[in-house]
Design an enzyme around this catalytic site. Structure first.
Site, PDB file in Angstrom:
ATOM      1  CD  GLU A 102      13.477   0.421   9.108  1.00 28.62           C
ATOM      2  OE1 GLU A 102      14.114   1.424   9.458  1.00 28.62           O
ATOM      3  OE2 GLU A 102      13.852  -0.744   9.314  1.00 28.62           O
ATOM      4  N   GLY A 139       3.552   4.021  13.100  1.00 37.98           N
ATOM      5  CA  GLY A 139       4.298   2.804  13.420  1.00 37.98           C
ATOM      6  C   GLY A 139       3.760   2.165  14.692  1.00 37.98           C
ATOM      7  CD  GLU A 180      10.278  12.814  10.998  1.00 41.21           C
ATOM      8  OE1 GLU A 180       9.205  12.299  11.357  1.00 41.21           O
ATOM      9  OE2 GLU A 180      11.118  12.210  10.302  1.00 41.21           O
ATOM     10  N   GLY A 219       7.224   4.999   7.809  1.00 39.24           N
ATOM     11  CA  GLY A 219       6.374   6.188   7.938  1.00 39.24           C
ATOM     12  C   GLY A 219       6.610   6.831   9.287  1.00 39.24           C
ATOM     13  CB  SER A 220       4.666   9.291  11.157  1.00 36.06           C
ATOM     14  OG  SER A 220       3.432   8.619  11.204  1.00 36.06           O
ATOM     15  CB  THR A 221       7.262   7.834  15.594  1.00 36.49           C
ATOM     16  OG1 THR A 221       8.614   7.866  15.095  1.00 36.49           O
ATOM     17  CG2 THR A 221       7.248   7.163  16.952  1.00 36.49           C
ATOM     18  CB  CYS A 274      13.341   9.014   7.570  1.00 29.92           C
ATOM     19  SG  CYS A 274      14.443   8.037   6.540  1.00 29.92           S
ATOM     20  CE  LYS A 327      -1.726   2.866   2.738  1.00 27.77           C
ATOM     21  NZ  LYS A 327      -1.604   4.084   1.913  1.00 27.77           N
TER      22      LYS A 327
HETATM   23  P1  NAD Z   1       2.642   8.421   7.640  1.00 26.55           P
HETATM   24  O1  NAD Z   1       2.984   7.636   8.862  1.00 26.55           O
HETATM   25  O2  NAD Z   1       1.609   9.456   7.738  1.00 26.55           O
HETATM   26  O3  NAD Z   1       2.179   7.448   6.466  1.00 26.55           O
HETATM   27  C1  NAD Z   1       2.962   6.336   6.074  1.00 26.55           C
HETATM   28  C2  NAD Z   1       2.041   5.284   5.501  1.00 26.55           C
HETATM   29  O4  NAD Z   1       1.153   4.843   6.533  1.00 26.55           O
HETATM   30  C3  NAD Z   1       1.162   5.775   4.344  1.00 26.55           C
HETATM   31  O5  NAD Z   1       1.049   4.767   3.385  1.00 26.55           O
HETATM   32  C4  NAD Z   1      -0.179   6.027   5.033  1.00 26.55           C
HETATM   33  O6  NAD Z   1      -1.283   5.898   4.173  1.00 26.55           O
HETATM   34  C5  NAD Z   1      -0.190   4.940   6.095  1.00 26.55           C
HETATM   35  N1  NAD Z   1      -1.048   5.266   7.232  1.00 26.55           N
HETATM   36  C6  NAD Z   1      -1.321   6.493   7.740  1.00 26.55           C
HETATM   37  N2  NAD Z   1      -2.175   6.389   8.784  1.00 26.55           N
HETATM   38  C7  NAD Z   1      -2.455   5.080   8.942  1.00 26.55           C
HETATM   39  C8  NAD Z   1      -3.262   4.332   9.844  1.00 26.55           C
HETATM   40  N3  NAD Z   1      -3.971   4.932  10.796  1.00 26.55           N
HETATM   41  N4  NAD Z   1      -3.298   2.982   9.721  1.00 26.55           N
HETATM   42  C9  NAD Z   1      -2.584   2.360   8.754  1.00 26.55           C
HETATM   43  N5  NAD Z   1      -1.817   3.004   7.859  1.00 26.55           N
HETATM   44  C10 NAD Z   1      -1.722   4.353   7.952  1.00 26.55           C
HETATM   45  O7  NAD Z   1       4.046   8.990   7.123  1.00 26.55           O
HETATM   46  P2  NAD Z   1       4.305   9.904   5.829  1.00 26.55           P
HETATM   47  O8  NAD Z   1       3.833  11.273   6.149  1.00 26.55           O
HETATM   48  O9  NAD Z   1       3.830   9.245   4.595  1.00 26.55           O
HETATM   49  O10 NAD Z   1       5.899   9.865   5.746  1.00 26.55           O
HETATM   50  C11 NAD Z   1       6.692  10.634   6.529  1.00 26.55           C
HETATM   51  C12 NAD Z   1       7.244   9.849   7.700  1.00 26.55           C
HETATM   52  O11 NAD Z   1       7.954   8.698   7.220  1.00 26.55           O
HETATM   53  C13 NAD Z   1       8.262  10.628   8.487  1.00 26.55           C
HETATM   54  O12 NAD Z   1       8.022  10.460   9.868  1.00 26.55           O
HETATM   55  C14 NAD Z   1       9.593   9.977   8.095  1.00 26.55           C
HETATM   56  O13 NAD Z   1      10.615  10.111   9.052  1.00 26.55           O
HETATM   57  C15 NAD Z   1       9.183   8.573   7.916  1.00 26.55           C
HETATM   58  N6  NAD Z   1      10.171   7.840   7.114  1.00 26.55           N
HETATM   59  C16 NAD Z   1      10.986   6.949   7.754  1.00 26.55           C
HETATM   60  C17 NAD Z   1      11.953   6.250   7.029  1.00 26.55           C
HETATM   61  C18 NAD Z   1      12.850   5.248   7.712  1.00 26.55           C
HETATM   62  O14 NAD Z   1      13.475   4.456   7.012  1.00 26.55           O
HETATM   63  N7  NAD Z   1      12.939   5.236   9.032  1.00 26.55           N
HETATM   64  C19 NAD Z   1      12.087   6.467   5.653  1.00 26.55           C
HETATM   65  C20 NAD Z   1      11.235   7.390   5.029  1.00 26.55           C
HETATM   66  C21 NAD Z   1      10.268   8.061   5.771  1.00 26.55           C
END
Ligand code: NAD
Length: 498
Positions: free
Chosen positions: A267, A249, A400, A244-246, A302, A191
């Site tokens: 991650e 996660g 962040e 994605g975001s903490t 990130c 996804k």
């Molecule tokens: P996000 O957490 O908002 O979204 C990431 C993914 O999760 C998307 O596909 C989103 O649709 C999905 N998502 C959102 N809410 C959800 C829920 N309630 N249930 C299930 N899935 C859900 O993050 P973002 O804004 O897309 O990306 C930015 C974040 O990603 C930053 O915090 C960045 O640090 C992190 N990031 C981390 C790494 C790493 O390797 N550690 C790499 C790239 C980005």
């Protein structure tokens, strides 16, 4: 090589045919509900395509397709050397379509097409090639059990891997998950972020063209609270790889507990420190890389080096160097090779960044940038921004921001620098600049981060693991260690007459 001029990028972009349906069981299909959502170009506000809005029903279909493929062994029991051949072909196809893949990410989320065509798209091909080449060279174990017993310890694929990815490196984040999980013999349901689904959909099509069998690689575009959550809660998903975001996660950890206890590999976010010591001999290089470390990809990285700790004796001079570099990194049309920075992914993210910047103007010393700007009268663009004399407790130093905003904090001693660098909920990456070898080793040893780069920033390769400590998550992408996430250790114990 194809022509990479501004005119040719614009012409190519105008002629693109966007894949907009979900990719399930080897076919492009509409969402079961028939719903769609807009994919918007943040540089112009234009709608690029109406994307299938998948929800739990579509996730069910994709997981069932992945399960059927896994069970009949069309991929999971293919010899590793044969999977290698298919994934090498996929790497070649990505290279053959490099400009298109680069454009999809650039149009979808605003990154510079020049970066996408030199870094992201070739990176995706490279990572597929790397896992393809690795997978028939990974050996299992025979345990030292003695005569009469043969105990085989092998790594076996898990089944259906769910992957949920962010928008900042759409193609590469999808690749980091899919390349390793597929090489190991799993089926994958991906996804992509709702802000940037286009390259993942084209990737699925290229995978099918390369020979990845139907049902093995599925892509379900949609929103997190529907499609993402459905994958996280699914009883028939065997592993969930998340970037994605903490905050999200943590939700995936809960989804696992509420469903089938699937392993979750988060991650997540970062607030990486970059430490500049006065004994660094090449402060020009340090300034170049400090600027790159926060302004590359509009700061939407990130591991962005968003906290800059500079030894007080050189701080003012160093900030002057950074201001010059920031002024030379103004945003422009992502398709223009002359642009130095692209657009922020969307309106929501732009407003979020600007809230930090406006608050920061009251609490720290803004030395350059600090404004939202338009390019050709439109779009989501933020100037490269630097705050000096930021205190350690300021949100600018703690949260962040995920934008082109740097916080400069002076330090007086090595101990103080390390203590402040480690004073964060995150632990993804860190950088140290010094020509004192003992200090480089001492400080690297003490920094709590998944990757410490010495005299560079954001060092990364297919050969080395990438991931975090603390609330930056756990599990590692890249390197052979990534295969550990997508396999289980299995012991097969055979009794024989000795
Ligand atoms: P996000 O957490 O908002 O979204 C990431 C993914 O999760 C998307 O596909 C989103 O649709 C999905 N998502 C959102 N809410 C959800 C829920 N309630 N249930 C299930 N899935 C859900 O993050 P973002 O804004 O897309 O990306 C930015 C974040 O990603 C930053 O915090 C960045 O640090 C992190 N990031 C981390 C790494 C790493 O390797 N550690 C790499 C790239 C980005």
């Amino acid at each position: 090589m194809l022509d990479h001029t501004y005119e040719s990028w614009k012409t190519r972009a105008a002629g693109l045919n966007f894949r907009h349906q979900a990719f399930i069981d080897g076919k492009f299909v509409d969402a079961a509900s028939g719903k769609t959502f807009d994919s918007i170009n943040p540089a112009t506000g234009a709608v690029l395509a109406q994307i299938a809005e998948c929800d739990a029903e579509d996730v069910d279909r994709a997981v069932a397709a992945g399960r059927a493929a896994f069970e009949d062994g069309r991929w999971s029991r293919m010899a590793p050397g044969d999977r290698k051949t298919v994934l090498l072909k996929l790497a070649d196809l990505i290279r053959a379509n490099l400009e298109e893949m680069a454009l999809l990410d650039s149009l979808d989320m605003g990154k510079l097409v020049t970066d996408a065509v030199t870094i992201d798209a070739p990176g995706s091909a490279h990572f597929f090639q790397w896992y393809a080449e690795a997978i028939d060279k990974v050996y299992d174990e025979v345990a030292p059990t003695g005569p009469g017993d043969l105990a085989l310890v092998s790594r076996v694929p898990l089944g259906v891997v769910g992957a949920v990815t962010p928008w900042n490196f759409p193609l590469d984040m999808a690749t980091w998950k899919a390349a390793a999980a597929l090489a190991a013999g799993n089926s994958v349901v991906l996804k992509p972020a709702e802000q940037s689904p286009l390259s993942a959909l084209r990737l699925a099509e290229l995978a099918a063209e390369a020979g990845v069998p139907d049902g093995v690689f599925n892509v379900v575009p949609g929103f997190g609270v529907t499609a993402g959550k459905a994958l996280g809660l699914h009883m028939d998903v065997d592993c969930l790889a998340f970037t994605g975001s903490t905050a999200v996660g943590k939700m995936f950890m809960q989804y696992s507990g509420q469903s089938n206890l699937k392993p979750v590999w988060p991650e997540t976010g970062g607030k990486s420190p970059n430490l500049i010591f006065a004994d660094c001999e090449d402060l020009e290089a340090a300034a170049d890389m400090a600027a790159f470390g926060i302004f590359f990809n509009q700061g939407e990285v990130c591991s962005a080096n968003s906290r800059l700790y500079v030894e007080r004796a050189i701080k003012d001079d160093f900030v002057e160097k950074l201001i010059k570099r920031a002024e030379a990194t103004q945003p422009g049309d992502p398709l223009d090779p002359a642009s130095k920075m692209g657009a922020i992914v969307d309106e929501t993210q732009t407003q979020g960044i600007m809230r930090f910047v406006e608050d920061g103007k009251q609490t720290a010393n803004l030395v350059t940038g600090g404004e939202r700007v338009n390019v050709d009268g439109k779009g989501c663009f933020v100037q490269p921004t630097i705050f000096d004399d930021v205190t350690q407790d300021n949100p600018l130093a703690r949260d962040e921001i995920f934008g082109p905003v740097l916080s400069v904090i002076p330090f007086d001693s090595e101990n103080e620098a390390v203590a402040m660098a480690n004073d964060s909920i995150y632990g993804l990456a860190a950088s140290v600049w010094t020509d004192n070898l003992s200090r480089a080793c001492r400080v690297s040893d003490r920094l709590m981060a998944g990757t410490v780069s010495v005299n560079t920033v954001d060092a990364l390769s297919a050969q080395t693991p990438f991931g975090g400590m603390k609330q930056s998550g756990f599990g590692r992408d890249l390197s052979l260690h990534s295969l550990e996430k997508y396999t289980a250790l299995k012991t097969t114990w055979i009794k024989y007459k000795a």
